[in-house]
Design a protein around this motif. Structure first.
Motif, short mmCIF file in Angstrom:
data_model
loop_
_atom_site.label_atom_id
_atom_site.label_comp_id
_atom_site.label_asym_id
_atom_site.label_seq_id
_atom_site.Cartn_x
_atom_site.Cartn_y
_atom_site.Cartn_z
N HIS A 34 0.84 -1.19 0.00
CA HIS A 34 0.00 0.00 0.00
C HIS A 34 0.87 1.24 0.00
O HIS A 34 1.99 1.26 0.54
N GLU A 36 1.86 5.07 1.12
CA GLU A 36 1.92 5.68 2.45
C GLU A 36 0.60 6.34 2.81
O GLU A 36 0.15 6.31 3.95
N ALA A 39 -1.91 3.57 3.77
CA ALA A 39 -1.52 3.01 5.07
C ALA A 39 -1.86 3.97 6.20
O ALA A 39 -2.32 3.57 7.27
N GLY A 40 -1.64 5.27 5.97
CA GLY A 40 -1.97 6.25 6.99
C GLY A 40 -3.45 6.28 7.29
O GLY A 40 -3.86 6.42 8.45
N ARG A 41 -4.28 6.16 6.23
CA ARG A 41 -5.73 6.14 6.44
C ARG A 41 -6.16 4.90 7.23
O ARG A 41 -7.04 4.98 8.10
N VAL A 42 -5.56 3.76 6.90
CA VAL A 42 -5.89 2.52 7.63
C VAL A 42 -5.56 2.66 9.11
O VAL A 42 -6.35 2.30 10.00
N ILE A 43 -4.36 3.21 9.38
CA ILE A 43 -3.96 3.39 10.78
C ILE A 43 -4.90 4.37 11.48
O ILE A 43 -5.31 4.15 12.63
N LEU A 44 -5.25 5.46 10.79
CA LEU A 44 -6.11 6.47 11.41
C LEU A 44 -7.49 5.91 11.73
O LEU A 44 -7.99 6.06 12.86
N TRP A 45 -8.12 5.24 10.75
CA TRP A 45 -9.49 4.77 10.94
C TRP A 45 -9.55 3.50 11.79
O TRP A 45 -10.41 3.38 12.67
N CYS A 46 -8.66 2.56 11.54
CA CYS A 46 -8.73 1.28 12.26
C CYS A 46 -8.01 1.32 13.60
O CYS A 46 -8.34 0.55 14.51
N GLY A 47 -7.04 2.21 13.73
CA GLY A 47 -6.28 2.24 14.97
C GLY A 47 -6.68 3.33 15.93
O GLY A 47 -6.36 3.26 17.13
N ALA A 48 -7.41 4.34 15.42
CA ALA A 48 -7.77 5.45 16.30
C ALA A 48 -9.27 5.74 16.27
O ALA A 48 -9.98 5.53 17.27
#
Length: 293
Positions: A34, A36, A39-48
């Protein structure tokens, strides 16, 4: 409680399923790395954002349910039996209340309750924080000066259950036990009805010594001139199993020893020492108390 459990279970199950789906997606799908940005969107939505939304919803629902998890207000209104327990240093004042909250009778260090019926305990303290706990019957509840807390307990079978203070309250914290006796409802009602007056021998020498040495200024014995309110109520003292809130077996020898040197047996006790009593007086008073049934 069941509703909260199932809602939490479903919420936790959905989170677990989402994580497993992401795991399968990452492990089974042959894809190019993916970018960057993705990947940033995945971390933002799924991790936060996602976890915050889900946890906020579950927490809000749990907080909304809290008033329903403590049903004593409606229980009191419906006439559930109420017992007021005050944690003292270092003993327990027990008052049985009627439906209007008036005191029916007062005892100390031992509680009687009916089997198969919920009982609301109103717990309080006049000095320091104590904690009311009968491990075999339920959870604990802090007794906080200036506040009346509530805890509801129910005994499923007859028996004697040991309770303790579960919050450090002074040098005799560990010497502050009490006992709950669960009786069949008919036996409990008979006991309550017959406990308004005490069986005493007002003409005995021990009774006279009890009054002469000022014991009645701190202790009450129903049906006698002794009406003190500072120390434990000694009505039916001879029927209790222990001396000093579970500290020693209830024998005349132990009672006499406690009268003479209470602080040696129970450090920090507010009862003054009566070691100056003439020979035999403490023993006669102890014999008198043992006869109070």
């Amino acid at each position: 409680m069941a509703r909260l459990f199932y809602v939490m279970l479903i919420g936790g199950g959905l989170i677990w399923a989402a994580v497993v789906l992401v795991l399968f997606y990452a492990a089974r799908k042959a894809r190019e790395p993916h970018s960057e940005r993705v990947a940033g969107r995945v971390i933002l939505w799924c991790g936060a954002i996602g976890p915050v939304i889900v946890l906020t919803m579950l927490l809000s629902y749990a907080v909304w349910l809290i008033p329903n998890l403590r049903p004593w207000s409606s229980a009191i209104a419906e006439g559930v039996r109420k017992i007021e327990v005050t944690g003292e240093q270092f003993w327990w004042r027990v008052r049985y209340l009627d439906e209007q909250g008036e005191v029916l009778l007062e005892r100390a260090n031992e509680i009687k309750m009916p089997v198969g019926q919920r009982v609301v305990f109103l717990v309080k303290s006049p000095d320091v924080i104590h904690s009311f706990w009968v491990p075999s019957l339920g959870g604990k509840m802090d007794m906080i000066p200036g506040r009346t807390n509530h805890i509801m307990l129910e005994a499923s079978k007859p028996g004697i259950y040991r309770g303790v203070c579960a919050e450090f309250c002074g040098p005799s914290h560990a010497l502050m036990a009490f006992f709950v006796e669960a009786l069949e409802p008919s036996d409990f009602e008979a006991w309550l009805a017959g406990s308004g007056t005490a069986e005493t021998d007002g003409a005995s020498e021990g009774h006279a010594l009890f009054l002469r040495h000022g014991c009645g200024a701190c202790h009450a014995i129903d049906g006698t001139e002794a009406q003190g309110r500072i120390g434990p109520n000694l009505t039916a003292f001879g029927a209790r199993g222990s001396v000093g809130a579970g500290t020693m077996p209830n024998t005349p020898e132990n009672v006499a020893r406690f009268i003479r040197h209470p602080s040696e047996i129970k450090p920090g006790s507010r009862m003054p020492s009566f070691g100056m009593l003439p020979d035999g007086d403490a023993e006669r008073i102890a014999t008198y108390l043992a006869g109070l049934k």
